[in-house]
Motif scaffolding. Structure first.
Motif, mmCIF file in Angstrom:
data_model
loop_
_atom_site.group_PDB
_atom_site.id
_atom_site.type_symbol
_atom_site.label_atom_id
_atom_site.label_comp_id
_atom_site.label_asym_id
_atom_site.label_seq_id
_atom_site.Cartn_x
_atom_site.Cartn_y
_atom_site.Cartn_z
ATOM 1 N N PRO A 52 -5.991 12.534 4.639
ATOM 2 C CA PRO A 52 -5.551 13.923 4.439
ATOM 3 C C PRO A 52 -4.229 14.272 5.123
ATOM 4 O O PRO A 52 -3.551 15.217 4.705
ATOM 5 N N ASP A 53 -3.842 13.504 6.147
ATOM 6 C CA ASP A 53 -2.564 13.739 6.819
ATOM 7 C C ASP A 53 -1.413 12.976 6.165
ATOM 8 O O ASP A 53 -0.280 13.023 6.661
ATOM 9 N N GLY A 54 -1.702 12.253 5.092
ATOM 10 C CA GLY A 54 -0.670 11.502 4.396
ATOM 11 C C GLY A 54 -0.390 10.131 4.972
ATOM 12 O O GLY A 54 0.563 9.467 4.566
ATOM 13 N N ILE A 55 -1.216 9.687 5.912
ATOM 14 C CA ILE A 55 -1.004 8.382 6.543
ATOM 15 C C ILE A 55 -1.569 7.282 5.651
ATOM 16 O O ILE A 55 -2.702 7.374 5.177
ATOM 17 N N LEU A 56 -0.767 6.237 5.425
ATOM 18 C CA LEU A 56 -1.185 5.119 4.591
ATOM 19 C C LEU A 56 -2.358 4.392 5.246
ATOM 20 O O LEU A 56 -2.264 3.934 6.381
ATOM 21 N N ALA A 57 -3.457 4.283 4.504
ATOM 22 C CA ALA A 57 -4.652 3.607 5.010
ATOM 23 C C ALA A 57 -4.914 2.302 4.278
ATOM 24 O O ALA A 57 -5.535 1.394 4.823
ATOM 25 N N GLY A 58 -4.450 2.185 3.028
ATOM 26 C CA GLY A 58 -4.696 0.972 2.264
ATOM 27 C C GLY A 58 -3.803 0.906 1.046
ATOM 28 O O GLY A 58 -3.194 1.902 0.641
ATOM 29 N N ALA A 59 -3.739 -0.292 0.463
ATOM 30 C CA ALA A 59 -2.915 -0.499 -0.723
ATOM 31 C C ALA A 59 -3.445 -1.687 -1.509
ATOM 32 O O ALA A 59 -4.061 -2.598 -0.939
ATOM 33 N N ILE A 60 -3.199 -1.642 -2.806
ATOM 34 C CA ILE A 60 -3.592 -2.745 -3.683
ATOM 35 C C ILE A 60 -2.524 -2.911 -4.752
ATOM 36 O O ILE A 60 -1.919 -1.926 -5.191
ATOM 37 N N ILE A 94 -10.470 -1.442 -4.945
ATOM 38 C CA ILE A 94 -10.734 -2.456 -5.967
ATOM 39 C C ILE A 94 -11.473 -1.845 -7.153
ATOM 40 O O ILE A 94 -11.070 -2.011 -8.301
ATOM 41 N N ARG A 95 -12.545 -1.121 -6.879
ATOM 42 C CA ARG A 95 -13.334 -0.547 -7.982
ATOM 43 C C ARG A 95 -12.514 0.444 -8.811
ATOM 44 O O ARG A 95 -12.575 0.433 -10.038
ATOM 45 N N GLU A 96 -11.763 1.302 -8.153
ATOM 46 C CA GLU A 96 -10.953 2.278 -8.877
ATOM 47 C C GLU A 96 -9.896 1.579 -9.730
ATOM 48 O O GLU A 96 -9.677 1.937 -10.890
ATOM 49 N N SER A 97 -9.248 0.571 -9.166
ATOM 50 C CA SER A 97 -8.197 -0.109 -9.923
ATOM 51 C C SER A 97 -8.785 -0.932 -11.071
ATOM 52 O O SER A 97 -8.168 -1.026 -12.137
ATOM 53 N N LEU A 98 -9.973 -1.498 -10.905
ATOM 54 C CA LEU A 98 -10.612 -2.223 -12.006
ATOM 55 C C LEU A 98 -10.981 -1.272 -13.133
ATOM 56 O O LEU A 98 -10.822 -1.607 -14.322
ATOM 57 N N ASP A 99 -11.461 -0.084 -12.798
ATOM 58 C CA ASP A 99 -11.754 0.928 -13.825
ATOM 59 C C ASP A 99 -10.477 1.291 -14.584
ATOM 60 O O ASP A 99 -10.485 1.411 -15.809
ATOM 61 N N ARG A 100 -9.387 1.452 -13.853
ATOM 62 C CA ARG A 100 -8.113 1.789 -14.493
ATOM 63 C C ARG A 100 -7.619 0.644 -15.373
ATOM 64 O O ARG A 100 -7.101 0.861 -16.465
#
Length: 167
Positions: A52-60, A94-100
């Motif tokens: 919520p503060d805009g801090i990068l937590a992860g990437a794929i 992973i799950r969100e990107s696989l759905d996309r």
């Protein structure tokens, strides 16, 4: 709660710093990086997760490849900041990107990774799929985004040819 957004140009160096933090030095010397050389990632599937503060937590990121002439997605790298690991964020990415990917018409996805972790998201060992050396064949995993997508698909994994279609 995390916001998942498509990675933009403004995110690039922050994402690269996250990958440097999460992976061993020399990560770009891995054989999977040879498949990415000169090929842009699939923009619609390259996601960032911010708190919520805009801090990068992860990437794929995902990259197009060919397996025995069939197009596929190469998942990776996926990274979660060490202070956010254990929260399920990697699985969410992973799950969100696989759905996309499925919604975009991709049929199959592969990666090099740990079967116990990725197996929870539907990945199994791909017998007959050969990553460039030195890759342990037991770590070459795949998931079908459409029924039977991996049936009859085998051979060497090579860089994606720009004129190939998704199937």
């Amino acid at each position: 709660m995390y916001r998942l957004n498509r990675e933009g140009a403004q995110d690039h160096w922050e994402v690269e710093a996250l990958y440097d933090l999460c992976f061993a030095p020399g990560r770009e010397a891995l054989s999977s990086y040879r498949l990415r050389d000169g090929v842009p990632p699939v923009a619609d599937l390259s996601l960032v997760a911010r708190d919520p503060d805009g801090i990068l937590a992860g990437a794929i990121r995902f990259w197009p490849v060919e397996v025995g002439g069939a197009p596929a997605l190469l998942l990776g790298p996926v990274a979660v900041h060490p202070t956010r690991q254990g929260e399920g964020l990697g699985a969410l990415l992973i799950r969100e990107s696989l759905d996309r990917a499925a919604a975009l018409g991709w049929a199959r996805v592969m990666l090099v990774g740990d079967a116990p972790y990725y197996g929870r998201m539907g990945f199994t060992r791909l017998d007959g799929v050969e990553m460039p050396p030195p890759t342990n064949p037991d770590r070459v995993l795949g998931a079908a985004l459409r029924e039977g997508a991996w049936t009859g698909v085998s051979g060497r994994v090579i860089r994606f040819a720009a004129d190939d279609a998704q199937s």
